[in-house]
Design a protein around this motif. Structure first.
Motif, mmCIF file in Angstrom:
data_model
loop_
_atom_site.group_PDB
_atom_site.id
_atom_site.type_symbol
_atom_site.label_atom_id
_atom_site.label_comp_id
_atom_site.label_asym_id
_atom_site.label_seq_id
_atom_site.Cartn_x
_atom_site.Cartn_y
_atom_site.Cartn_z
ATOM 1 N N UNK A 63 -0.427 -11.434 -76.650
ATOM 2 C CA UNK A 63 0.569 -12.191 -75.914
ATOM 3 C C UNK A 63 1.411 -11.193 -75.130
ATOM 4 N N UNK A 64 1.546 -11.424 -73.835
ATOM 5 C CA UNK A 64 2.295 -10.525 -72.951
ATOM 6 C C UNK A 64 3.354 -11.346 -72.229
ATOM 7 N N UNK A 65 4.596 -10.885 -72.294
ATOM 8 C CA UNK A 65 5.693 -11.530 -71.564
ATOM 9 C C UNK A 65 6.260 -10.521 -70.579
ATOM 10 N N UNK A 66 6.289 -10.916 -69.320
ATOM 11 C CA UNK A 66 6.895 -10.088 -68.290
ATOM 12 C C UNK A 66 8.353 -10.469 -68.107
ATOM 13 N N UNK A 74 1.444 -17.845 -57.467
ATOM 14 C CA UNK A 74 1.065 -16.481 -57.089
ATOM 15 C C UNK A 74 -0.460 -16.337 -57.069
ATOM 16 N N UNK A 75 -0.942 -15.656 -56.056
ATOM 17 C CA UNK A 75 -2.376 -15.372 -55.929
ATOM 18 C C UNK A 75 -2.745 -14.242 -56.897
ATOM 19 N N UNK A 76 -4.019 -14.129 -57.250
ATOM 20 C CA UNK A 76 -4.442 -13.062 -58.174
ATOM 21 C C UNK A 76 -3.980 -11.665 -57.755
ATOM 22 N N UNK A 77 -4.006 -11.360 -56.462
ATOM 23 C CA UNK A 77 -3.560 -10.037 -56.001
ATOM 24 C C UNK A 77 -2.074 -9.835 -56.270
ATOM 25 N N UNK A 78 -1.280 -10.891 -56.098
ATOM 26 C CA UNK A 78 0.157 -10.808 -56.387
ATOM 27 C C UNK A 78 0.410 -10.605 -57.877
ATOM 28 N N UNK A 79 -0.363 -11.280 -58.693
ATOM 29 C CA UNK A 79 -0.231 -11.138 -60.149
ATOM 30 C C UNK A 79 -0.564 -9.704 -60.559
ATOM 31 N N UNK A 85 3.514 -3.132 -61.329
ATOM 32 C CA UNK A 85 4.933 -2.736 -61.227
ATOM 33 C C UNK A 85 5.631 -2.831 -62.577
ATOM 34 N N UNK A 86 5.428 -3.952 -63.259
ATOM 35 C CA UNK A 86 6.093 -4.178 -64.546
ATOM 36 C C UNK A 86 5.645 -3.156 -65.583
ATOM 37 N N UNK A 87 4.386 -2.762 -65.521
ATOM 38 C CA UNK A 87 3.885 -1.748 -66.451
ATOM 39 C C UNK A 87 4.583 -0.418 -66.196
ATOM 40 N N UNK A 88 4.644 -0.009 -64.944
ATOM 41 C CA UNK A 88 5.294 1.257 -64.598
ATOM 42 C C UNK A 88 6.783 1.246 -64.947
ATOM 43 N N UNK A 89 7.415 0.090 -64.789
ATOM 44 C CA UNK A 89 8.860 -0.016 -65.043
ATOM 45 C C UNK A 89 9.170 -0.426 -66.484
ATOM 46 N N UNK A 90 8.129 -0.532 -67.303
ATOM 47 C CA UNK A 90 8.280 -0.923 -68.717
ATOM 48 C C UNK A 90 8.980 -2.270 -68.857
ATOM 49 N N UNK A 91 8.508 -3.246 -68.074
ATOM 50 C CA UNK A 91 9.088 -4.586 -68.078
ATOM 51 C C UNK A 91 8.125 -5.627 -68.648
ATOM 52 N N UNK A 92 7.167 -5.150 -69.481
ATOM 53 C CA UNK A 92 6.250 -6.041 -70.189
ATOM 54 C C UNK A 92 6.454 -5.832 -71.683
ATOM 55 N N UNK A 93 6.401 -6.936 -72.444
ATOM 56 C CA UNK A 93 6.506 -6.875 -73.898
ATOM 57 C C UNK A 93 5.259 -7.525 -74.490
ATOM 58 N N UNK A 94 4.789 -6.981 -75.610
ATOM 59 C CA UNK A 94 3.484 -7.350 -76.159
ATOM 60 C C UNK A 94 3.557 -7.743 -77.627
#
Length: 100
Positions: A63-66, A74-79, A85-94
């Protein structure tokens, strides 16, 4: 979204994802319910048939929450760009979960 992640017991990507226990319940071939701590309510989540079939077989799920907003349209490319971006900025929780 941080309150949602906290209620689920999710952790940062800088550590191994915690096991947050069984929280998913298949409702139909295309819908799953997600259980939160501290409330009797569940969030209905639209899901694809392949994913609900895996859950019915008791396959573990990640389970991943941004923490940043993302349009439902949002289109797949936007996702992908948002996830990068969220990965680099540490804005995802797992967390790891499974079917109840």
């Amino acid at each position: 979204m941080r309150a949602v992640a906290t209620s689920l017991g999710l952790g940062p990507a800088t550590a191994p994802p915690p096991d947050i226990g069984p929280r998913l319940r298949p409702l139909s071939p295309t819908d799953v319910a997600l259980r939160f701590n501290g409330t009797p309510y569940r969030k209905r989540i639209p899901a694809g048939r392949p994913w609900t079939l895996l859950l019915r077989q008791r396959t573990p799920a990640a389970l991943v929450v941004g923490l940043d907003a993302l349009s439902r349209a949002a289109a797949p490319a936007e996702i992908d760009a948002c996830l990068d971006r969220a990965t680099l900025q540490r804005r995802l929780l797992f967390g790891h979960t499974r079917t109840e």
